[in-house]
Design an enzyme around this catalytic site. Structure first.
Site, PDB file in Angstrom:
ATOM      1  CD  GLU A 120      36.340  32.171  48.051  1.00 53.09           C
ATOM      2  OE1 GLU A 120      36.922  33.222  47.786  1.00 53.09           O
ATOM      3  OE2 GLU A 120      36.280  31.705  49.179  1.00 53.09           O
ATOM      4  CB  THR A 185      37.157  31.591  43.122  1.00 53.09           C
ATOM      5  OG1 THR A 185      38.061  30.831  43.922  1.00 53.09           O
ATOM      6  CG2 THR A 185      36.943  30.890  41.796  1.00 53.09           C
ATOM      7  CE1 TYR A 186      39.246  34.685  50.793  1.00 55.29           C
ATOM      8  CE2 TYR A 186      40.641  36.452  49.957  1.00 55.29           C
ATOM      9  CZ  TYR A 186      39.959  35.862  50.998  1.00 55.29           C
ATOM     10  OH  TYR A 186      39.975  36.451  52.239  1.00 55.29           O
ATOM     11  CB  SER A 187      40.843  37.993  43.784  1.00 53.06           C
ATOM     12  OG  SER A 187      42.054  37.545  44.339  1.00 53.06           O
ATOM     13  CB  SER A 189      34.056  35.742  45.886  1.00 55.60           C
ATOM     14  OG  SER A 189      35.127  35.578  46.790  1.00 55.60           O
TER      15      SER A 189
END
Length: 261
Positions: A120, A185-187, A189
């Site tokens: 993401e 990817t969440y962390s 970003s």
């Protein structure tokens, strides 16, 4: 402190549902004109219709926005410039979880098995970077140190950390290089956004620019596995944007409390 203008204007991205929708509602309750934005026009118009049922027919308007498309960002900026002449508040709420979910596992409470990591970075990082500019083990330790070094942090350094991360994603070497593997990817970003907020705060000292973690909120993005209602999640962001002109800038908040990076 200078008196606040009688009328204030806000843009909230990704705001047709969840926390973003509630932020629009709470800002409109304060008498602000709010631009509700989302990629899908049908969803946006429907969301504005719901807010009009609460009596905000004159204070909430819709404008399409895809934060990953430069032309879409420019179109929104032109709209705000033409219609209002200025923007007082920008809430960068658009994003996604970067995962697909095993809903059976989630219902059984197996969080680690319920989500599969996706990518993401383009939406959570690149999109917000474009929009904000337009509108006004050792590897991990090293990269987080770069992002946490507020005095020496630059946009290029944030971008460099993300490039290293994305290369390691392509090489399937996250675990070997010491990156987090759950919701990676969440962390990353979100860490990048926290760092970028610090860069912007230094670049624009007359603005208040902060990041906030609203807590574990029940929304569609986490398949309603959160703990807090959206009203409480939105309240954290609304509190920040309503701080007086001499309030804090360049900080990270967890709900209502200032926190370390």
């Amino acid at each position: 402190m200078a008196d606040q203008p009688t009328k204030r204007y806000a843009v909230v991205t990704g705001s047709n549902r969840g926390i973003g929708f509630e932020i629009c509602k709470q800002l409109a309750t304060k008498g602000m004109t709010v631009v509700l934005t989302v990629r899908d026009e049908t969803n946006g118009v429907e969301a504005v219709g719901k807010l009009k049922q609460f009596g905000f027919s004159e204070t909430v308007v819709f404008h399409r926005l895809d934060v990953t498309e430069p032309a879409s960002v420019s179109s929104l900026a032109d709209f705000v410039r033409t219609q209002f002449g200025r923007l007082d508040i920008l809430v960068n709420n658009a994003g996604n979880g970067g995962v697909t979910a095993d809903e059976d596992a989630l219902r059984d409470g197996v969080l680690g098995k319920g989500f599969r990591v996706g990518n993401e970075i383009d939406l959570n990082w690149s999109g917000t970077l474009m929009e904000t500019n337009e509108l006004s083990e050792e590897c991990l330790k090293t990269n987080y140190y770069v992002l946490g070094d507020a005095e020496n942090l630059t946009e290029d350094k944030v971008d460099q950390v993300l490039r290293i991360f994305m290369n390691d994603v392509k090489e399937d070497s996250l675990e070997a290089k010491g990156w987090p593997t759950l919701l990676a990817t969440y962390s990353i970003s979100k860490a990048a956004m926290n760092g970028y907020a610090r860069v912007l705060a230094k670049k624009y000292p007359s603005f208040q620019i902060n990041c906030v973690c609203p807590g574990s909120v029940k929304t569609d993005i986490n398949y309603n596995t959160g703990l807090l209602p959206v009203e409480e999640g939105a309240e954290s962001a609304v509190r920040l944007v309503l701080l007086p002109n001499n309030g804090p800038s360049g900080h990270f908040f967890v709900r209502m409390a200032r926190s370390e990076f």
